[in-house]
Structure formats: structure tokens, C-alpha cells
Scaffold this active site. Structure first.
Site, PDB file in Angstrom:
ATOM      1  N   HIS A 181       0.838  -1.209   0.000  1.00 25.79           N
ATOM      2  CA  HIS A 181       0.000   0.000   0.000  1.00 25.79           C
ATOM      3  C   HIS A 181       0.870   1.256   0.000  1.00 25.79           C
ATOM      4  O   HIS A 181       0.942   1.984   0.980  1.00 25.79           O
ATOM      5  CB  HIS A 181      -0.936   0.004   1.218  1.00 25.79           C
ATOM      6  CG  HIS A 181      -2.054  -0.980   1.075  1.00 25.79           C
ATOM      7  ND1 HIS A 181      -2.072  -2.180   1.731  1.00 25.79           N
ATOM      8  CD2 HIS A 181      -3.182  -0.934   0.335  1.00 25.79           C
ATOM      9  CE1 HIS A 181      -3.177  -2.847   1.408  1.00 25.79           C
ATOM     10  NE2 HIS A 181      -3.867  -2.112   0.556  1.00 25.79           N
ATOM     11  N   HIS A 185       1.112   1.683  -5.698  1.00 25.33           N
ATOM     12  CA  HIS A 185      -0.245   1.119  -5.720  1.00 25.33           C
ATOM     13  C   HIS A 185      -1.243   2.221  -6.087  1.00 25.33           C
ATOM     14  O   HIS A 185      -2.155   2.001  -6.891  1.00 25.33           O
ATOM     15  CB  HIS A 185      -0.576   0.493  -4.363  1.00 25.33           C
ATOM     16  CG  HIS A 185      -2.006   0.071  -4.221  1.00 25.33           C
ATOM     17  ND1 HIS A 185      -2.578  -0.930  -4.994  1.00 25.33           N
ATOM     18  CD2 HIS A 185      -3.010   0.527  -3.419  1.00 25.33           C
ATOM     19  CE1 HIS A 185      -3.859  -1.071  -4.663  1.00 25.33           C
ATOM     20  NE2 HIS A 185      -4.146  -0.198  -3.713  1.00 25.33           N
ATOM     21  N   HIS A 221      -7.140   6.995  -2.644  1.00 29.05           N
ATOM     22  CA  HIS A 221      -7.954   5.962  -1.984  1.00 29.05           C
ATOM     23  C   HIS A 221      -7.247   5.178  -0.874  1.00 29.05           C
ATOM     24  O   HIS A 221      -7.918   4.574  -0.039  1.00 29.05           O
ATOM     25  CB  HIS A 221      -8.550   5.003  -3.015  1.00 29.05           C
ATOM     26  CG  HIS A 221      -7.671   3.833  -3.313  1.00 29.05           C
ATOM     27  ND1 HIS A 221      -6.586   3.920  -4.147  1.00 29.05           N
ATOM     28  CD2 HIS A 221      -7.679   2.550  -2.834  1.00 29.05           C
ATOM     29  CE1 HIS A 221      -5.981   2.753  -4.192  1.00 29.05           C
ATOM     30  NE2 HIS A 221      -6.620   1.899  -3.397  1.00 29.05           N
ATOM     31  N   ASP A 222      -5.921   5.171  -0.847  1.00 28.02           N
ATOM     32  CA  ASP A 222      -5.220   4.471   0.246  1.00 28.02           C
ATOM     33  C   ASP A 222      -4.233   5.408   0.951  1.00 28.02           C
ATOM     34  O   ASP A 222      -3.254   4.949   1.565  1.00 28.02           O
ATOM     35  CB  ASP A 222      -4.464   3.242  -0.286  1.00 28.02           C
ATOM     36  CG  ASP A 222      -5.333   1.991  -0.316  1.00 28.02           C
ATOM     37  OD1 ASP A 222      -6.251   1.890   0.518  1.00 28.02           O
ATOM     38  OD2 ASP A 222      -5.102   1.123  -1.177  1.00 28.02           O
ATOM     39  N   ASP A 328      -8.890  -1.602  -7.838  1.00 27.99           N
ATOM     40  CA  ASP A 328      -8.167  -1.833  -6.594  1.00 27.99           C
ATOM     41  C   ASP A 328      -7.696  -3.286  -6.469  1.00 27.99           C
ATOM     42  O   ASP A 328      -6.693  -3.567  -5.818  1.00 27.99           O
ATOM     43  CB  ASP A 328      -9.098  -1.481  -5.419  1.00 27.99           C
ATOM     44  CG  ASP A 328      -8.347  -1.149  -4.159  1.00 27.99           C
ATOM     45  OD1 ASP A 328      -7.140  -0.883  -4.238  1.00 27.99           O
ATOM     46  OD2 ASP A 328      -8.980  -1.153  -3.090  1.00 27.99           O
TER      47      ASP A 328
END
Ligand code: 5GP
Ligand code: MN
Length: 599
Positions: A181, A185, A221-222, A328
Site C-alpha cells: 500500500h 499502488h 484511496h489508500d 483496486d
């Protein structure tokens, strides 16, 4: 009067309750219709008293409620998706992992060790573009700081703000030095979302604001991912778990922290949006990022499948969430060498969590024990139960949405169908521009017919994906056999001999990695014979020290990383975790991509 009304009441009494129990929705609807028609007739005739009328309406309401409950129950029931998990086909740990990761129940309430759930209860628990391309073009001159004046005028995102924001994102993505992560990514998922929007033609259905929301959501998103799971946060009662009440802990943090960055004026990339656009974008981004919480996976799939069966159109936020969710978990739909590397990175991240759990005296989470996890087997489970159904739903959804657009555009000779002298967002975004003058599409004079609806080929999009996913699964199956053998041998070995085997295997891994980096034909793959537990992954994928080990993917392979289809003369950078081309950060990846577009 009374006789007929009372008759109705009695009839209702005997049937409505039965239907509530029996739950035959269709019959219940018919019944409800009958009741209401009967009431209308009685009212028309004046043949009713108020008490009976009230009673009859109450019964009608109870039947309606029963129908509602029945429908909702069906919608919430994820039984179908997991009824295929046979106790002997999926290892216990993989089932545990599926249940704890992709459903809510197991995720939040972790059972005590002595209450090890039985298979049945696990099953029950489980049951229960163009805009972007233009953006690249417009930001391309970031490096040389020589963009044309009209570009600056039309581009709504202030470039210095974009640079500061992207830099801050990079810092956040690197904070915990995660093998998986990390910023690569983020870049990978962002590029994949872009690829999906272009190759499915879905971008012609979305407004520019929605396209921006998709890309933005993917990029953040992460953000500041800790390299540990939501369950780990909940179990360790971390600050974020307390802050977000154990609900989508990380996902809440990703969006919230990214928005907090933009509170700083110099990082506010959304400064030029109108209030309405800003709110709409925020609402979409929140919904999309929260939907990347894997514990909502089965519910999300079920709801979308249900939507596809209805005649009404598909909800935009739901479709966009599905695209992000699919992106994802898209590495199993990419070439083996990429998929393999992402898998190893994720496993290392899981194992580091396992190390922490051991140090804290906690039980290992599923797939987190580096000594016993069967990687290949778990990947087969992941692909079978999560990846394939998600991509199959994605392609079905895109078909339902895009086919009518293609038909319409081909009849009307719409610019979105590739008529020269218009940009390919033409049809949709001209309409959009009228509706939303503050965010209208700017004509850059370019013709992007290669991304028009006419070139959309959903069948080959789907076939390619499925072919690659299948091929990857086959590779895992081969490795699973080996893994099983090693496990059996390992059980008989002493620690000493295990150590010497590990050393040998480590040597083998290094040898093969060196060979593949020297291959130079662009087709080198990770070895078929590799023992998964022994692969060392001490550095994040983003670490340049991996550069000698990296391999190029086959440029002829048509998969999600094949950007030659995506933009003319473009090479796949596309968030690959390879470092031969210094793709170690978002900005550099963007710069390189731009350079390639221009060549
Ligand atoms: P993310 O955490 O990136 O938002 O969501 C992706 C999640 O999907 C990961 O945390 C992990 O649970 C799951 N996932 C993605 N790729 C793989 C994979 O290759 N194997 C397994 N077992 N899980 C994966
Ligand atoms: Mn992710």
C-alpha cells in the site's frame, strides 16, 4: 355495508400474515393490489365505515411491509455468492480470510480462539479519459514550465497546487514504508481506473466532473495506509479505530486526511470548482473510497447484480464505485510478472502485520503467519471468489451502460462516435457543458478518435481480462502443488535442515531474479518454480534498489497494462511496480507517461 368490508378484513387477516411468513413476493404484490382495488371500489360505492376502512388500510400496510422486508432480505442475502465454497475445495485459512476480509460480521466481531467457527458458520457469516489525457497534456509542461497561455486559462486545477498536493500525497503514501500500500499502488489503481474508463467507453457516460472524481478518488484511496488491516486497527484499539468507531477505519482516514491536505490553500486543487461542483465531487469521492472497504464487497456485488436486472438505468455513484473497487483488485488481471510481484508485496505486508501480532501476543490474522501461509492456494481462492466475480460484474455493468450509448451514437453520427474535428467527449460533454457552464469541456482542438465510442470493443475487453485471470490462476495452481510438497517436507524436517533448505531456495530465487533481469527480451517472468514463503521482500516495490530485479512486461500482451491501446504511441508505465523506468512516484509516473504520449 359492513358485510363485504368485514369479509375483506377476514381475508386479509388470513393471508397477509401467511405471506409475511411464506415470503412469496410476487403473490404478496398481487394480494396487495387486490386489497387496494377492493378498497377503492368500496370507497366509490360509499359502502364502508371508517373503522373497517382503517383496519383494511392497516392490513394493506402490513402486507406492503412484508413485501418490503422480503425484498430487502433478498437484497442483503449474500448466500449465492459463497454457496460454492465447498469445505474441501478451499483451505480453512483462506475461508477464514475471505470471511474476515470481505464481509462485515467477521471483520468486526472477532471470535475467541476456543470458539473457532465451524465451516457452516463461516459460510453464514460470509453469506450474511480523455479528460485525464488532456490533463496529462496540460500538465505535461510542468517539467519545463512552458505551458501555453490558453492551457493555463482552461485548466481548472492550479498547477502549483497540483504539484504541492501530489507531493504531499507521495509523502503520505510513503509514511509507513509499506511493501504494497504505497504510492505505486496509488498510481497503479489510478492508471487502471483511467484504462477502464477509456476501454469500456464509460467515460462517454460520465461528466467531466465525474471523471475527475474517479481519478481523484483513485489517487487518494489508500492515502496514509498503515500497512495493517481494519481488523488489526480494531483489535489493537488504534486511534483511528476509536476515531471512526470501527467502521471502515482506514477508508475513512484516507478520504478525510486527503481532504484535510486541501484545506491548505497551496494544496487546494479544487479551488476553482463552484460550490455545487465541489460538493458533488466530494460526495462521489467519499462514496467511492468508502466502497473500497473490502468488508462491503459481497453486498456491493449483490446490489449491483440486482440493479442490472432492473429496467431502470444504473446509479452513477454505484457504477463508479465498482470501477474503483475493480481497479483496486486488478493486478490478477494483469500480466503474470506484475501480478506475481504485487502478490508478493501484499503477502510481505500481511506477514509484517503477523510479526506485529506475534509481538503483541495476538492471534495471527488469516494469511499473516509467514511460516505457514499457503500463498498460491490463497491466491486461487482470492481469484475464484473475489476477482473473477468482480470483473465479470464490471464488464456486464459496462455493457448495460455503454451498449445503448454506442447504438445511439452510431445512429446519430455523434462526435463521441469519432466524427473528426470534434473531441471524443463531444456528445456527452457538450450537453454537460450546457447544464454545467462552470465546468464545461474545453476544446483543445484535438481529435481523439482513437478513444471514441466507435473503437470500444467490450467483447475483447472482457475476453482479454478473463484470459489473463485464468492464465494467472493456472500458474498459481502449478505453484500450489509445489507449495504443498514443500509444506509436507517442511513438516518432517528439523529446524536446521529447514534453514538450509531456505538458504538454498533463497539462492535459487536470487539466481532466477538475476537471470530474468538480464534477459532483456522484455518477456521475462518470475520463475515458475519458486517457493513462495522464501521470497525475500525487504523493500517496498517503490524502492529503487529493486531496479536490477525488475522485468519488463510483454509489450504485446493486451491487458490492463497495455497502454499502447490506450493512447497513441504510449508505452505501459501504468503503475507497474517495475523500476526500470524510475516509476517510483506519482509525479514521475505522470511525467514519463506524458513524455511517452508526446513522443
Ligand atoms: P486496498 O487495501 O488496496 O484498498 O484493497 C485491496 C485489498 O484486496 C487488499 O487489502 C487485500 O485484502 C485484497 N487483495 C488485493 N490483492 C490481493 C491478492 O493478490 N491476494 C489477496 N489475498 N488479497 C488481495
Ligand atoms: Mn487499494
Amino acid at each position: 355495508m359492513g358485510a363485504r368490508a368485514t369479509e375483506t378484513t377476514r381475508e386479509l387477516e388470513s393471508t397477509s400474515i401467511k405471506y409475511q411468513i411464506g415470503g412469496h413476493t410476487e403473490k404478496m404484490w398481487q394480494r396487495l393490489k387486490g386489497i387496494l382495488r377492493c378498497l377503492v371500489k368500496q370507497l366509490e360505492k360509499g359502502d364502508i365505515n371508517v373503522v373497517d376502512l382503517k383496519k383494511n388500510i392497516e392490513y394493506a400496510a402490513s402486507v406492503l411491509e412484508a413485501v418490503y422486508i422480503d425484498e430487502t432480505r433478498k437484497l442483503l442475502d449474500t448466500e449465492d455468492e459463497l454457496s460454492d465454497i465447498q469445505s474441501d475445495s478451499v483451505p480453512l485459512e483462506v475461508r477464514d480470510w475471505l470471511a474476515s476480509t470481505f464481509t462485515r460480521e467477521m471483520g468486526i466481531v472477532k471470535r475467541r480462539p476456543e470458539e473457532k467457527p465451524k465451516f457452516r458458520s463461516i459460510v453464514h457469516a460470509v453469506q450474511a479519459g480523455i479528460f485525464v489525457e488532456r490533463m496529462y497534456r496540460r500538465t505535461s509542461s510542468m517539467v519545463g514550465l512552458a505551458y501555453p497561455a490558453e492551457v493555463i486559462v482552461t485548466f481548472k486545477i492550479p498547477v502549483p497546487n497540483l504539484i504541492s498536493f501530489a507531493e504531499a500525497l507521495e509523502v503520505g503514501y510513503s509514511k509507513y514504508k509499506n511493501p504494497y500500500h504505497n504510492l505505486i499502488h496509488a498510481a497503479d489503481v489510478t492508471q487502471t481506473v483511467h484504462y477502464i474508463m477509456i476501454h469500456t467507453g464509460i467515460m462517454h457516460w460520465l461528466t467531466e466532473l465525474e471523471i475527475l472524481a474517479m481519478i481523484f478518488a483513485a489517487a487518494v484511496h489508500d492515502y496514509e495506509h498503515t500497512g495493517t488491516t481494519n481488523n488489526f486497527h480494531i483489535q489493537t484499539r488504534s486511534d483511528v479505530a476509536i476515531l471512526y468507531n470501527d467502521r471502515s477505519v482506514l477508508e475513512n482516514h484516507h478520504v478525510s486526511a486527503a481532504y484535510r491536505l486541501m484545506q491548505e490553500e497551496e494544496m487546494n486543487i479544487l479551488a476553482n470548482l463552484t460550490k455545487d461542483d465541489w460538493r458533488e465531487l466530494r460526495s462521489l469521492v467519499i462514496e467511492m473510497v468508502l466502497s473500497t472497504d473490502m468488508s462491503g464487497h459481497f453486498q456491493q456485488i449483490k446490489t449491483m447484480r440486482h440493479t442490472l436486472q432492473q429496467t431502470e438505468g444504473v446509479d452513477k455513484a454505484k457504477a463508479m464505485s465498482l470501477i474503483l473497487h475493480a481497479a483496486d483488485i486488478s493486478h490478477p488481471a494483469k500480466s503474470w510478472e506484475l501480478h506475481y510481484r504485487w502478490t508478493m508485496a501484499l503477502m510481505e505486508e500481511f506477514f509484517r502485520q503477523g510479526d506485529k501480532e506475534a509481538a503483541l501476543g495476538l492471534q495471527f490474522s488469516p494469511l499473516c503467519d509467514r511460516k505457514s501461509t499457503l500463498v498460491a492456494q490463497s491466491q486461487i481462492g482470492f481469484i475464484d471468489f473475489i476477482v473473477e466475480p468482480t470483473f465479470s460484474l464490471l464488464t456486464d455493468s459496462m455493457e448495460k451502460i455503454v451498449m445503448p450509448l454506442i447504438e445511439e451514437a452510431s445512429k446519430s453520427g455523434s462526435p463521441a462516435f469519432g466524427t473528426p474535428s470534434q473531441n471524443s467527449l463531444g456528445a456527452v460533454n457538450n450537453a454537460e457543458a450546457q447544464r454545467r457552464p462552470s465546468f464545461k469541456s474545453a476544446s483543445d482542438g484535438g481529435t481523439h478518435t482513437e478513444n471514441s465510442l466507435a473503437t470500444v470493443d467490450l467483447t475483447s475487453f472482457k475476453d482479454n481480462l478473463m484470459k489473463i485471470i485464468q492464465a494467472n490462476k493456472e500458474r498459481w495452481k502449478e505453484l500450489a502443488v509445489e507449495e504443498e510438497l514443500v509444506k509436507n517436507v517442511g513438516e518432517q524436517e528439523t529446524d536446521q535442515s529447514r534453514n538450509s533448505t531456505e538458504a538454498q531456495l533463497q539462492e535459487e530465487t536470487t539466481r532466477i531474479q538475476n537471470e530474468s533481469s538480464q534477459g532483456g527480451d522484455g518477456t521475462a517472468c518470475p520463475p515458475r518454480s519458486i517457493v513462495l514463503q522464501v521470497v525475500s521482500f525487504d523493500t517496498p516495490l517503490s524502492d529503487e534498489s529493486n531496479s536490477e530485479k525488475c522485468t519488463n512486461s510483454d509489450p504485446n500482451q493486451k491487458d490492463l497494462t497495455d497502454a499502447q491501446q490506450e493512447t497513441q504511441n504510449t508505452d505501459p508505465l501504468n503503475g507497474e511496480p517495475k523500476h526500470c523506468k524510475k516509476s517510483e512516484d506519482l509525479v514521475k509516473a505522470t511525467e514519463q507517461k506524458e513524455a511517452l504520449i508526446q513522443n
